[in-house]
Design an enzyme around this catalytic site. Sequence first.
Site, PDB file in Angstrom:
ATOM      1  N   SER A 144      14.602  -3.601   5.638  1.00 41.98           N
ATOM      2  CA  SER A 144      13.349  -2.836   5.637  1.00 41.98           C
ATOM      3  C   SER A 144      13.123  -2.255   7.029  1.00 41.98           C
ATOM      4  O   SER A 144      12.836  -2.979   7.984  1.00 41.98           O
ATOM      5  CB  SER A 144      12.187  -3.740   5.232  1.00 41.98           C
ATOM      6  OG  SER A 144      11.006  -2.993   5.071  1.00 41.98           O
ATOM      7  N   HIS A 187      15.222  -0.144   2.680  1.00 40.34           N
ATOM      8  CA  HIS A 187      13.863  -0.164   2.133  1.00 40.34           C
ATOM      9  C   HIS A 187      12.942   0.560   3.113  1.00 40.34           C
ATOM     10  O   HIS A 187      12.936   0.253   4.314  1.00 40.34           O
ATOM     11  CB  HIS A 187      13.418  -1.611   1.934  1.00 40.34           C
ATOM     12  CG  HIS A 187      12.060  -1.766   1.350  1.00 40.34           C
ATOM     13  ND1 HIS A 187      10.939  -1.958   2.113  1.00 40.34           N
ATOM     14  CD2 HIS A 187      11.638  -1.753   0.063  1.00 40.34           C
ATOM     15  CE1 HIS A 187       9.880  -2.075   1.326  1.00 40.34           C
ATOM     16  NE2 HIS A 187      10.277  -1.948   0.084  1.00 40.34           N
ATOM     17  N   ASP A 233       9.006   1.826   3.843  1.00 33.45           N
ATOM     18  CA  ASP A 233       7.582   1.703   3.518  1.00 33.45           C
ATOM     19  C   ASP A 233       6.829   2.954   3.934  1.00 33.45           C
ATOM     20  O   ASP A 233       6.844   3.331   5.120  1.00 33.45           O
ATOM     21  CB  ASP A 233       6.974   0.497   4.240  1.00 33.45           C
ATOM     22  CG  ASP A 233       7.432  -0.819   3.648  1.00 33.45           C
ATOM     23  OD1 ASP A 233       7.368  -0.963   2.413  1.00 33.45           O
ATOM     24  OD2 ASP A 233       7.854  -1.705   4.408  1.00 33.45           O
ATOM     25  N   MET A 239       3.055   4.140   4.187  1.00 36.90           N
ATOM     26  CA  MET A 239       1.670   3.650   4.168  1.00 36.90           C
ATOM     27  C   MET A 239       0.739   4.755   4.658  1.00 36.90           C
ATOM     28  O   MET A 239       1.057   5.448   5.625  1.00 36.90           O
ATOM     29  CB  MET A 239       1.523   2.414   5.054  1.00 36.90           C
ATOM     30  CG  MET A 239       2.504   1.303   4.751  1.00 36.90           C
ATOM     31  SD  MET A 239       2.232  -0.138   5.827  1.00 36.90           S
ATOM     32  CE  MET A 239       3.741  -1.066   5.542  1.00 36.90           C
ATOM     33  N   HIS A 293       8.954   2.672  -0.912  1.00 39.65           N
ATOM     34  CA  HIS A 293       7.774   1.953  -1.402  1.00 39.65           C
ATOM     35  C   HIS A 293       6.524   2.729  -1.004  1.00 39.65           C
ATOM     36  O   HIS A 293       6.167   2.784   0.168  1.00 39.65           O
ATOM     37  CB  HIS A 293       7.771   0.544  -0.814  1.00 39.65           C
ATOM     38  CG  HIS A 293       6.659  -0.320  -1.292  1.00 39.65           C
ATOM     39  ND1 HIS A 293       6.426  -1.571  -0.774  1.00 39.65           N
ATOM     40  CD2 HIS A 293       5.691  -0.123  -2.228  1.00 39.65           C
ATOM     41  CE1 HIS A 293       5.375  -2.103  -1.367  1.00 39.65           C
ATOM     42  NE2 HIS A 293       4.912  -1.237  -2.254  1.00 39.65           N
ATOM     43  N   MET A 299       3.000   2.850  -0.610  1.00 37.32           N
ATOM     44  CA  MET A 299       1.735   2.120  -0.474  1.00 37.32           C
ATOM     45  C   MET A 299       0.649   3.131  -0.106  1.00 37.32           C
ATOM     46  O   MET A 299       0.140   3.150   1.022  1.00 37.32           O
ATOM     47  CB  MET A 299       1.872   1.016   0.569  1.00 37.32           C
ATOM     48  CG  MET A 299       2.690  -0.157   0.082  1.00 37.32           C
ATOM     49  SD  MET A 299       2.860  -1.474   1.321  1.00 37.32           S
ATOM     50  CE  MET A 299       4.426  -1.003   2.053  1.00 37.32           C
ATOM     51  N   MET A 350       5.384  -8.081  -4.885  1.00 35.99           N
ATOM     52  CA  MET A 350       5.032  -8.285  -3.486  1.00 35.99           C
ATOM     53  C   MET A 350       4.736  -9.756  -3.241  1.00 35.99           C
ATOM     54  O   MET A 350       3.890 -10.346  -3.913  1.00 35.99           O
ATOM     55  CB  MET A 350       3.817  -7.439  -3.108  1.00 35.99           C
ATOM     56  CG  MET A 350       4.061  -5.939  -3.116  1.00 35.99           C
ATOM     57  SD  MET A 350       5.301  -5.431  -1.903  1.00 35.99           S
ATOM     58  CE  MET A 350       4.487  -5.893  -0.360  1.00 35.99           C
ATOM     59  N   ASP A 378       9.555  -8.205  -2.043  1.00 34.48           N
ATOM     60  CA  ASP A 378       9.364  -7.770  -0.654  1.00 34.48           C
ATOM     61  C   ASP A 378       8.281  -8.614  -0.013  1.00 34.48           C
ATOM     62  O   ASP A 378       7.183  -8.736  -0.553  1.00 34.48           O
ATOM     63  CB  ASP A 378       8.951  -6.289  -0.648  1.00 34.48           C
ATOM     64  CG  ASP A 378       8.680  -5.755   0.747  1.00 34.48           C
ATOM     65  OD1 ASP A 378       9.105  -6.389   1.726  1.00 34.48           O
ATOM     66  OD2 ASP A 378       8.043  -4.689   0.857  1.00 34.48           O
TER      67      ASP A 378
END
Length: 216
Positions: free
Chosen positions: A7, A31, A33, A35, A64, A66, A135, A173
Site C-alpha cells: 500500500s 494498493h 488509497d 481519500m 481504494h 475512500m 476493512m 486492508d
Amino acid sequence: MALIFPSLISADLLNLQNEIKTLDPYCDGYHLDIMDHHFVPNLTWGVAFMHAIAAATCRPLWVHLMVENPGTWLEELNLPAGSIVSFHIETIKDAMSLINRIHEKKWRASIALSPKTNVETIFPFLNVIDQVLVMSVEPGFSGQQFILAAVDKVDKLVAYRQAHDLPFTIGMDGGINKENITMLVDHGVQDIAIANAIFGHKDRVAALQKLKALIK
C-alpha cells in the site's frame, strides 16, 4: 493463493518512483488509497498522481476510493484493464450502476466495508462483483491496530460464497503484519493490502518476501 499488494500510502512519497522500481520484480501489485478529506479525515492523491503511478509499473493496481462521490472519480480515472476498483457501500445509493460502470471500463468491481458496516448489507451484490474489501481498521489512516472482528465478516463471506458457488475474492486492508497474515489467509483472505509491515522496514523487499513466505 493469496496476493500481497504493498500500500503506497506508507511509501517514501518523495522517492516513489524508486520505491516502485525496487518492489516491481517481487510484488503482486500495488494498493492505492484515494481519500477526499470528506468521507475520511485525510487527503491523499488526485487523478494525475494515479495516472503517473499506473505509467510507472506494469503490475496490477488496486484503487481504494475512500471518497463521497466515487462515480465522479470513475469518469476521470484512466487505469489499466483488470485493475481492482473498490468503493464504499456507505457512500452510494445506486451501487448497481457503479458496478456496471466499473465493468464497462474493464476493471474489477470491489465493494469496501468499513468496520461498523454489517456484511449482510452487500449480500445482494455478491453475484455481480469481483471482490469484497473488508476493512480491518477505520478508513483514513495507516498504522492503526487490527480490528479482530473483521475476521467474522470474512467467515460470513466465505460461507456465503460456498453456499452460492460464487467467484468473488476477499480482500483485507488495515493493520496486517507477520503476526496475523497467516491466520487471515487460513480464514480465506486472498487479496491483502499491507502498508507499515512493508514500508516500515528499511529493506522493503526483504519485508515483503518474509510476509510472502508465511502464506505459501
